[in-house]
Design an enzyme around this catalytic site. Structure first.
Site, mmCIF file in Angstrom:
data_model
loop_
_atom_site.group_PDB
_atom_site.id
_atom_site.type_symbol
_atom_site.label_atom_id
_atom_site.label_comp_id
_atom_site.label_asym_id
_atom_site.label_seq_id
_atom_site.Cartn_x
_atom_site.Cartn_y
_atom_site.Cartn_z
ATOM 1 N N PHE A 144 52.121 -19.928 54.013
ATOM 2 C CA PHE A 144 51.853 -20.675 52.811
ATOM 3 C C PHE A 144 52.818 -21.900 53.059
ATOM 4 O O PHE A 144 54.128 -21.964 52.929
ATOM 5 C CB PHE A 144 52.318 -20.027 51.313
ATOM 6 N N ASP A 231 59.771 -23.917 58.349
ATOM 7 C CA ASP A 231 59.358 -24.175 57.119
ATOM 8 C C ASP A 231 60.564 -23.651 56.280
ATOM 9 O O ASP A 231 60.121 -22.355 55.867
ATOM 10 C CB ASP A 231 58.105 -24.047 56.824
ATOM 11 N N LYS A 272 62.152 -28.439 47.651
ATOM 12 C CA LYS A 272 62.721 -27.672 46.523
ATOM 13 C C LYS A 272 64.148 -28.035 46.201
ATOM 14 O O LYS A 272 64.449 -28.732 45.606
ATOM 15 C CB LYS A 272 62.283 -26.413 46.782
#
Length: 424
Positions: A144, A231, A272
């Protein structure tokens, strides 16, 4: 005529006027502080999702909010047509924190992944010598990385892909946590530019790879002159008990874990919690020999690197360091898994608990298409804790990293109570 509660009325309005691209729990939040959130009816909850690990520093952290409001009253946006006095300070602080030469600022995690893909491809053509338009990037199944059209081109999530094609070429999918598969694809394809990987597959259900996987994968990439792209949008910024999850499987109490990653990516993707959940910020970091392929006009963003984002980013990273949030995540994560493993040894409804630091999940002993995990989350909500299922029968638990031992043990009791109510 039926009179709706305040919660029901607000949900109905959102349902009427908003696109239906999410399926949230039926709770409407209006306030947050630390590990807690409150709904519009005044009910208080422990937040065990942290906005998908964006709110690592806790809701409305005073230092982060102060930096944001002070900067917002001075200068909010210049675009990159001009310099501003905050961007360089943020770039310096972040690159020194993560030990890279350069930072390219963006706004969202998906944007940062797209940026990393572009940098990797341009490096492949200009530095590695791959023929133009032939570069391939290796990715992992069940990944994802976002939901842009490029990213879903290499997803195997049917719900994210169906009726959104045609899809982009240039990606090769292999099994996650499978070094032999990586070795085979690198050996048999001269046009591999990069390997894009999540150190822990969060959205897939908090899948933690085998010990040494990341380090060995990086070594394979080095042998074939392939960029290792991590990531860390969800796993970064202390979530897994170390500043970066690419620090390997060692304890954050080891000196280097709070400093230099054991497995240093060639390209690091952050988002984030780099803002503490206060503002949309993401970043791609790399050393000069890679980042120098990006020149004026190649890539950009009107809001990327704006003064508010820069001020917030510095404050958010300082909070992580000053409050030793990586250390707390490590200790609280160990406690959480120990407590839940003791519980599930006597509970047939839960198969296992897994995770690192305060990124954890339980696997419900039911099929993916069952409602059991959702039902547990509804009971958790009633009992004062918010969490959300992923992939049907997995529940992810990721509280803010400021959580205390007393609060964590209280939450464990809520989880046990809620699961036992389903078991009966």
């Amino acid at each position: 005529m039926e009179v709706l509660t305040k919660t029901a009325a607000l949900i109905a309005r959102e349902d009427k006027y908003g696109a239906h691209n999410y399926h949230p729990l039926p709770v409407v939040l209006s306030k947050g502080d630390g590990v807690f959130v409150w709904d519009v009816e005044g009910k208080k909850y422990f937040d065990f999702l942290s906005a998908y690990s964006a709110v690592n520093q806790g809701h409305c952290h005073p230092q982060i909010i102060k930096a944001m409001t002070e900067q917002a009253q001075t200068l909010t946006l210049t675009s990159r047509a001009f310099h501003n006095n905050m961007l360089g300070a943020f770039e310096q602080y972040a690159t020194e924190t993560f030990h890279f030469d350069k930072l390219l600022p963006m706004n969202t995690g998906a944007e940062a992944v797209e940026t990393a893909i572009k940098i990797c491809r341009k490096w492949a053509y200009e530095k590695k010598g791959i023929p133009e338009n032939n570069a391939q990037i290796v990715v992992c199944k069940n990944n994802f990385h976002g939901r842009t059209t490029t990213i879903i081109s290499f997803s195997n999530d049917t719900n994210a892909r169906k009726n959104f094609g045609p899809f982009m070429d240039g990606f090769i999918k292999i099994e996650y946590d499978n070094l032999e598969a990586l070795k085979e694809v690198l050996k048999n394809n001269r046009n591999i530019a990069g390997f894009l990987v999540e150190p822990i597959q969060g959205e897939a259900g908090v899948y933690v790879p085998s010990e040494g996987y990341l380090k060995k994968a990086k070594t394979l990439c080095e042998e074939h002159n392939v960029l290792f792209i991590a990531d860390e949008v969800q796993t970064g910024i202390a979530r897994t008990g170390r500043l970066l999850a690419t620090c390997g499987n060692c304890s954050c109490t080891d000196k280097h874990c709070s400093d230099i990653p054991e497995t240093k990516p060639d390209i690091l993707i952050l988002g984030k919690a780099i803002s503490g959940g206060a503002y949309p910020i993401s970043a791609v970091l790399a050393n000069n020999d890679i980042m120098e392929v990006i020149q004026p006009g190649n890539h950009g963003s009107t809001f990327g690197g704006n003064p508010v984002a820069a001020a917030v980013g510095i404050a958010a990273l300082k909070v992580v360091k000053d409050e030793k949030l990586a250390e707390n995540a490590f200790e609280m994560g160990e406690l959480f898994r120990t407590e839940l493993n003791t519980f599930i040894s006597t509970c047939d409804l839960i198969k296992s608990v897994r995770g690192k630091g305060l990124l954890n999940a339980i696997l419900v002993n039911d099929t993916e298409d069952s409602s059991t995990a959702w039902d547990i989350c509804m009971l958790l909500k009633e009992n004062g804790l918010l969490a959300k299922p992923t992939h049907g029968n997995i529940i992810r638990f990721a509280p803010p990293l400021v959580i205390t031992k007393e609060q964590l043990l209280e939450c464990v009791e809520i989880i046990k109570k809620s699961i036992n109510a389903i078991s009966i």
